[in-house]
Design an enzyme around this catalytic site. Structure first.
Site, short mmCIF file in Angstrom:
data_model
loop_
_atom_site.label_atom_id
_atom_site.label_comp_id
_atom_site.label_asym_id
_atom_site.label_seq_id
_atom_site.Cartn_x
_atom_site.Cartn_y
_atom_site.Cartn_z
N GLY A 17 1.10 -1.27 0.56
CA GLY A 17 0.18 0.07 -0.29
C GLY A 17 0.63 1.16 0.27
N VAL A 99 -11.16 -7.53 -12.05
CA VAL A 99 -12.73 -6.95 -11.89
C VAL A 99 -13.44 -7.42 -12.78
CG1 VAL A 99 -12.23 -5.44 -9.63
CG2 VAL A 99 -12.24 -4.69 -12.45
N HIS A 115 -1.75 2.37 -13.45
CA HIS A 115 -0.51 1.44 -13.82
C HIS A 115 0.34 1.89 -14.38
CE1 HIS A 115 -0.27 -1.58 -16.75
NE2 HIS A 115 0.04 -0.98 -16.84
N GLU A 149 -12.30 -3.65 -20.59
CA GLU A 149 -11.02 -4.26 -21.38
C GLU A 149 -9.91 -3.37 -20.61
OE1 GLU A 149 -13.28 -2.06 -22.84
OE2 GLU A 149 -13.96 -3.73 -23.85
N ASP A 151 -6.48 -2.15 -18.22
CA ASP A 151 -5.48 -1.21 -19.38
C ASP A 151 -6.13 -0.22 -20.20
OD1 ASP A 151 -4.05 -1.75 -16.92
OD2 ASP A 151 -3.12 -2.70 -17.28
#
Length: 224
Positions: A17, A99, A115, A149, A151
Site C-alpha cells: 500500500g 474486476v 498503471h 478491457e 488497462d
C-alpha cells in the site's frame, strides 16, 4: 459557512500500500478535498490494511480464493462494502485482481486505476521488463478510468521518467513508483474539484488546472 463536503474514497489494495500511503498523506492536508472512508484488500495479510488502521480508517479484507459463487459474487460483496462506506470514488492502488464487468459497470466513471507504464503501451503485468526489452527511452505511469478491457480506459494523466543505462526492472520500477506517489493524489484532487471530464471519444479534459499541477506530475527528466 458550513463544513465543505469532501470526496469520499474507497481504496482497494493487495499488498503493502505505498500508493495508499501517498493518498493518506495527501488527505492529511487541511486543504485536500478528499478523504478515505474505506481501505479494502483481497488479501488478509496485505500490509496496506495496517497503514489504513494506523490512520484511523476502516480497513476490511475478504479473501478471494475459494469465494462461494466465483468472481461475480465476490465483486458483489466488495461493492456492498464500498456502498456501505459511502464512498464516491473507487481507487485501485495495487489491487492485483481483475474486476468483473459488472463491478466496472456498477462504478462506471467512479473507478480509477494507476498503471506503471505509459499506456496504451505495455498493458498487463511485468511492464517494467517489457519496457526494457523494447528499448524505450522513456517510461512512466498512467492514471485512467477503468473499463472492462484491461488497462484501456480513458487516460486522465501521465508522468514520465527516463530509462537510464544500467537499469533493471527493479530500478525502473522504483523510479516510476516515486512518480505514482505524486500523480495519484493530484488526479484525485482534480476529480474532487470537478475538473475532470470525458468526451464521447474517451478523451479526458482537465479544466482550469494550474500549470503548476502539470509541472508537479511531469518533473524534469533527471537521473535518480
Amino acid at each position: 459557512m458550513g463544513k465543505v463536503s469532501k470526496l469520499k474514497l474507497a481504496v482497494l489494495i493487495s499488498g503493502g500500500g505505498s500508493n495508499l500511503q501517498a493518498i493518506i498523506d495527501a488527505c492529511n492536508a487541511a486543504d485536500y478535498p478528499a478523504e478515505i472512508v474505506l481501505v479494502f484488500s483481497n488479501q488478509l495479510d496485505a500490509g496496506g490494511l495496517e497503514r489504513g488502521r494506523k490512520a484511523g480508517i476502516r480497513a476490511e479484507a475478504i479473501p478471494h480464493k475459494g469465494y462461494p459463487g466465483g468472481r461475480e459474487a465476490y465483486d458483489a460483496a466488495v461493492s456492498t462494502l464500498i456502498e456501505e462506506s459511502g464512498a464516491d470514488l473507487v481507487v485501485l492502488a495495487g489491487y492485483l485482481r481483475l474486476v468483473s464487468e459488472s463491478f466496472v459497470t456498477r462504478w462506471k466513471d467512479r473507478l480509477i486505476n494507476i498503471h506503471p507504464s505509459l499506456l496504451p503501451s505495455f498493458k498487463g503485468l511485468h511492464v517494467h521488463q517489457a519496457a526494457l526489452d523494447a528499448g524505450v527511452k522513456f517510461a512512466g505511469c498512467t492514471v485512467h478510468y477503468v473499463v472492462p478491457e484491461v488497462d484501456s480506459g480513458p487516460i486522465i494523466a501521465q508522468a514520465v521518467v527516463p530509462v537510464l543505462p544500467g537499469d533493471d526492472a527493479g530500478k525502473l520500477a522504483q523510479r516510476i513508483l516515486r512518480q505514482e506517489h505524486r500523480i495519484y493524489p493530484q488526479v484525485i484532487r482534480w476529480i474532487a474539484e470537478g475538473r475532470v471530464s470525458v468526451d464521447a471519444k474517451g478523451i479526458v479534459t482537465v479544466a482550469d488546472a494550474p500549470q503548476a499541477d502539470f509541472a508537479e506530475i511531469n518533473p524534469a527528466l533527471e537521473p535518480g
